[in-house]
Every structure is written in structure tokens, then in C-alpha cells.
Design a protein around this motif. Structure first.
Motif, PDB file in Angstrom:
ATOM      1  N   LEU A 182       0.803  -1.226   0.000  1.00  0.00           N
ATOM      2  CA  LEU A 182       0.000   0.000   0.000  1.00  0.00           C
ATOM      3  C   LEU A 182       0.836   1.276   0.000  1.00  0.00           C
ATOM      4  CD1 LEU A 182      -2.659  -1.205   2.582  1.00  0.00           C
ATOM      5  CD2 LEU A 182      -2.981  -0.960   0.105  1.00  0.00           C
ATOM      6  N   ALA A 183       2.151   1.135  -0.063  1.00  0.00           N
ATOM      7  CA  ALA A 183       3.040   2.300   0.072  1.00  0.00           C
ATOM      8  C   ALA A 183       2.807   3.343  -1.016  1.00  0.00           C
ATOM      9  CB  ALA A 183       4.495   1.841   0.056  1.00  0.00           C
ATOM     10  N   GLU A 184       2.620   2.905  -2.249  1.00  0.00           N
ATOM     11  CA  GLU A 184       2.450   3.865  -3.348  1.00  0.00           C
ATOM     12  C   GLU A 184       1.136   4.622  -3.206  1.00  0.00           C
ATOM     13  OE1 GLU A 184       2.421   4.028  -8.253  1.00  0.00           O
ATOM     14  OE2 GLU A 184       2.903   2.165  -7.208  1.00  0.00           O
ATOM     15  N   ALA A 185       0.090   3.923  -2.821  1.00  0.00           N
ATOM     16  CA  ALA A 185      -1.228   4.560  -2.697  1.00  0.00           C
ATOM     17  C   ALA A 185      -1.299   5.461  -1.474  1.00  0.00           C
ATOM     18  CB  ALA A 185      -2.322   3.497  -2.615  1.00  0.00           C
ATOM     19  N   TRP A 186      -0.583   5.084  -0.415  1.00  0.00           N
ATOM     20  CA  TRP A 186      -0.649   5.831   0.847  1.00  0.00           C
ATOM     21  C   TRP A 186       0.757   6.201   1.309  1.00  0.00           C
ATOM     22  CZ3 TRP A 186      -5.319   7.263   2.824  1.00  0.00           C
ATOM     23  CH2 TRP A 186      -6.444   6.580   2.354  1.00  0.00           C
ATOM     24  N   PRO A 187       1.370   7.227   0.704  1.00  0.00           N
ATOM     25  CA  PRO A 187       2.698   7.645   1.163  1.00  0.00           C
ATOM     26  C   PRO A 187       2.677   8.155   2.600  1.00  0.00           C
ATOM     27  CG  PRO A 187       1.791   9.212  -0.428  1.00  0.00           C
ATOM     28  CD  PRO A 187       0.899   8.022  -0.449  1.00  0.00           C
ATOM     29  N   ASP A 188       1.525   8.686   3.021  1.00  0.00           N
ATOM     30  CA  ASP A 188       1.365   9.125   4.408  1.00  0.00           C
ATOM     31  C   ASP A 188       0.658   8.019   5.183  1.00  0.00           C
ATOM     32  OD1 ASP A 188       2.492  11.643   3.884  1.00  0.00           O
ATOM     33  OD2 ASP A 188       0.563  12.423   3.217  1.00  0.00           O
ATOM     34  N   ARG A 189       1.369   7.380   6.086  1.00  0.00           N
ATOM     35  CA  ARG A 189       0.803   6.285   6.862  1.00  0.00           C
ATOM     36  C   ARG A 189       1.551   6.186   8.193  1.00  0.00           C
ATOM     37  NH1 ARG A 189       3.987   4.608   2.841  1.00  0.00           N
ATOM     38  NH2 ARG A 189       5.707   3.208   3.381  1.00  0.00           N
ATOM     39  N   CYS A 190       0.890   5.574   9.147  1.00  0.00           N
ATOM     40  CA  CYS A 190       1.536   5.382  10.441  1.00  0.00           C
ATOM     41  C   CYS A 190       0.971   4.150  11.120  1.00  0.00           C
ATOM     42  CB  CYS A 190       1.385   6.618  11.333  1.00  0.00           C
ATOM     43  SG  CYS A 190      -0.308   6.974  11.834  1.00  0.00           S
ATOM     44  N   ARG A 191       1.793   3.530  11.945  1.00  0.00           N
ATOM     45  CA  ARG A 191       1.384   2.371  12.718  1.00  0.00           C
ATOM     46  C   ARG A 191       0.864   2.841  14.070  1.00  0.00           C
ATOM     47  NH1 ARG A 191       6.270  -2.049  11.611  1.00  0.00           N
ATOM     48  NH2 ARG A 191       6.191  -1.938   9.317  1.00  0.00           N
ATOM     49  N   ILE A 192      -0.252   2.281  14.496  1.00  0.00           N
ATOM     50  CA  ILE A 192      -0.837   2.708  15.753  1.00  0.00           C
ATOM     51  C   ILE A 192      -1.235   1.497  16.594  1.00  0.00           C
ATOM     52  CG2 ILE A 192      -1.728   4.892  14.848  1.00  0.00           C
ATOM     53  CD1 ILE A 192      -4.498   3.555  14.639  1.00  0.00           C
ATOM     54  N   LYS A 193      -1.367   1.735  17.883  1.00  0.00           N
ATOM     55  CA  LYS A 193      -1.889   0.759  18.826  1.00  0.00           C
ATOM     56  C   LYS A 193      -3.253   1.252  19.291  1.00  0.00           C
ATOM     57  CE  LYS A 193       1.977  -1.721  19.133  1.00  0.00           C
ATOM     58  NZ  LYS A 193       2.091  -3.164  18.799  1.00  0.00           N
ATOM     59  N   PRO A 194      -4.074   0.376  19.871  1.00  0.00           N
ATOM     60  CA  PRO A 194      -5.389   0.824  20.348  1.00  0.00           C
ATOM     61  C   PRO A 194      -5.272   1.586  21.667  1.00  0.00           C
ATOM     62  CG  PRO A 194      -5.093  -1.522  20.795  1.00  0.00           C
ATOM     63  CD  PRO A 194      -3.893  -1.084  20.011  1.00  0.00           C
ATOM     64  N   ASN A 195      -4.894   2.861  21.563  1.00  0.00           N
ATOM     65  CA  ASN A 195      -4.690   3.664  22.767  1.00  0.00           C
ATOM     66  C   ASN A 195      -5.148   5.103  22.536  1.00  0.00           C
ATOM     67  OD1 ASN A 195      -2.577   4.871  21.251  1.00  0.00           O
ATOM     68  ND2 ASN A 195      -1.077   3.441  22.095  1.00  0.00           N
ATOM     69  N   ASP A 196      -5.025   5.924  23.549  1.00  0.00           N
ATOM     70  CA  ASP A 196      -5.495   7.311  23.474  1.00  0.00           C
ATOM     71  C   ASP A 196      -4.712   8.128  22.455  1.00  0.00           C
ATOM     72  OD1 ASP A 196      -7.449   6.866  25.351  1.00  0.00           O
ATOM     73  OD2 ASP A 196      -6.307   7.675  27.042  1.00  0.00           O
ATOM     74  N   ALA A 197      -3.414   7.857  22.330  1.00  0.00           N
ATOM     75  CA  ALA A 197      -2.603   8.620  21.376  1.00  0.00           C
ATOM     76  C   ALA A 197      -3.103   8.396  19.942  1.00  0.00           C
ATOM     77  CB  ALA A 197      -1.142   8.214  21.498  1.00  0.00           C
ATOM     78  N   ALA A 198      -3.444   7.158  19.626  1.00  0.00           N
ATOM     79  CA  ALA A 198      -3.958   6.858  18.288  1.00  0.00           C
ATOM     80  C   ALA A 198      -5.319   7.511  18.074  1.00  0.00           C
ATOM     81  CB  ALA A 198      -4.055   5.348  18.101  1.00  0.00           C
ATOM     82  N   ARG A 199      -6.150   7.435  19.086  1.00  0.00           N
ATOM     83  CA  ARG A 199      -7.474   8.055  18.996  1.00  0.00           C
ATOM     84  C   ARG A 199      -7.346   9.547  18.713  1.00  0.00           C
ATOM     85  NH1 ARG A 199      -9.125  10.784  22.913  1.00  0.00           N
ATOM     86  NH2 ARG A 199     -11.237  11.620  23.065  1.00  0.00           N
ATOM     87  N   GLU A 200      -6.473  10.213  19.431  1.00  0.00           N
ATOM     88  CA  GLU A 200      -6.282  11.660  19.243  1.00  0.00           C
ATOM     89  C   GLU A 200      -5.728  11.969  17.860  1.00  0.00           C
ATOM     90  OE1 GLU A 200      -3.816  12.777  22.497  1.00  0.00           O
ATOM     91  OE2 GLU A 200      -5.375  12.427  24.013  1.00  0.00           O
ATOM     92  N   ALA A 201      -4.848  11.102  17.347  1.00  0.00           N
ATOM     93  CA  ALA A 201      -4.283  11.334  16.015  1.00  0.00           C
ATOM     94  C   ALA A 201      -5.366  11.239  14.937  1.00  0.00           C
ATOM     95  CB  ALA A 201      -3.176  10.321  15.746  1.00  0.00           C
TER      96      ALA A 201
END
Length: 225
Positions: free
Chosen positions: A199-218
């Protein structure tokens, strides 16, 4: 932005997602795609978890309608009740969960419908995430309001075998659209590198997240809510 939600099994990824969907809806952001809650029963057997519950299967909840369909059953149970299909994609991939091919087809049809919805929208560079056109006019169709595309989850069938939820993968491969400027896919740790490569070409902007408050806020910040 593509958010890749990952973590060990049974850490509450889908429960966290369900809560996120509710919170986004309260903020006026729709979610579309699929959630995969487990089918749990109280148990003291060998398959019980530390909390005394046993997972029998997995449903798929189609968003935004909320339609729930049985999707997968634990392999040993499927063999015991005669529903195991040796010719199914799941059986050939030797998965622990027996996934019904007809259920896969139903979920793929749902993503095909979402793809049609996304394809009629204008490109993302012609409209902002607030729903205004390049000329500043408000979008009058609520169904076209920017939302979050959710795929719970991408597994070995999708990442390694090119099967399973092929329509979900095809929609993700379109990259961001006005309808779905952001997406979230659940991916196991050991599949993350391969998923990103696909999926790198389609989504150059990506990030890995965990199920936590920081991900929710992002995610909330991505939609400016």
C-alpha cells in the motif's frame, strides 16, 4: 493518512475501534467498511481466556449500516459440526479460523458498493476535508462527507495470497479520495511490513498505531475534530 492498527491477539483492537466509530459519529464523521467482533461465550474449557471466555467465531459488521453477518468459525468447531469446507480459501491457507467463502463474497460486495461511492467523488486536491469544493461551495450530499474507511482486518489471505477481502484491498489501493481521505486497517504485527509494501504507493502518508489514546487523538486530529 493510512492508519495501520496492530498488536497482539485479544488486546481489544476491535472493541477500541467500536468506541472510535461511536466517537467519530458524535463528531459528525462517518465510518464505512467492516468491523470484526468476536463471538464470545463464558467457558472453563481449554480454549477459555484468562477472563473465563471462549472465542467461538468472528462476525463482520458492515459499516455504516450495521448489518452483522457470521464470518468465521474456529477450525476445530467447524470440523466438528460439518461446516468445514476443504476447498475454501481459509482451508487451503491452513488458517486457524474457517472463513466461509460466501461470507467473504458478501463483504467484498459491500466494499464494491463503497468503491462506487468513492469513485463518483472529485479528487482530494479539489476538495478539502471539510467538504468544501475548490470554489468554496459546501457539499450538499451528506453521503459524500469525508469519512474514515475501516478494514478489520487484513490477514494472510489478503497480504500473502491475494485473496480474501480483495475488494477491500482494491479500494485501499485507490489511496485517499474525497469520500475517504483517511483509512484504517487492522494488521497483525508479522504482516505489517508486507502490508505497507503493498500500500506504500497509494498511501505515502501512513503510520502504525496501537489501540490507545494517542492513536485516537491522532485520528480525531486528522479530521480536525
Amino acid at each position: 493518512m493510512l492508519f495501520l492498527l496492530t498488536g497482539e491477539v485479544q488486546i481489544g483492537k476491535t472493541r477500541w475501534l467500536e468506541s472510535l466509530v461511536t466517537e467519530l459519529a458524535d463528531c459528525g464523521v462517518s465510518c464505512a467498511g467492516v468491523l470484526a467482533p468476536g463471538q464470545w461465550v463464558p467457558s472453563e474449557g481449554e480454549h477459555a481466556d484468562a477472563n473465563g471466555f471462549e472465542k467461538l467465531g468472528i462476525d463482520n459488521v458492515l459499516l455504516p449500516s450495521g448489518e452483522r453477518i457470521p464470518f468465521a468459525r474456529r477450525g476445530d468447531l467447524a470440523r466438528a459440526d460439518g461446516t468445514f469446507d476443504e476447498e475454501s480459501q481459509a482451508a487451503k491457507a491452513e488458517l486457524a479460523w474457517h472463513i466461509d467463502d460466501e461470507a467473504i463474497a458478501r463483504v467484498n460486495a459491500h466494499f464494491d458498493e463503497l468503491a462506487v461511492r468513492a469513485s463518483v467523488a472529485v479528487p482530494t486536491d479539489a476538495k478539502s476535508h471539510s467538504g468544501r469544493s475548490a470554489e468554496g461551495a459546501e457539499s450538499k450530499d451528506p453521503s459524500r462527507a469525508p469519512g474514515l474507511l475501516i478494514v478489520d482486518e487484513l490477514g494472510r489471505l489478503e497480504i500473502w495470497r491475494g485473496g480474501g477481502l480483495t475488494s477491500a484491498m482494491a479500494l485501499l489501493a485507490q489511496g485517499p479520495t474525497t469520500t475517504f481521505p483517511h483509512a484504517l486497517a487492522v494488521v497483525r504485527d508479522y504482516l505489517l511490513d508486507d502490508a505497507e509494501a503493498l500500500l506504500a504507493e497509494a498511501w505515502p502518508d501512513r503510520c502504525r498505531i496501537k489501540p490507545n489514546d494517542a492513536a485516537r487523538e491522532a485520528i480525531l486530529a486528522a479530521f480536525e475534530v
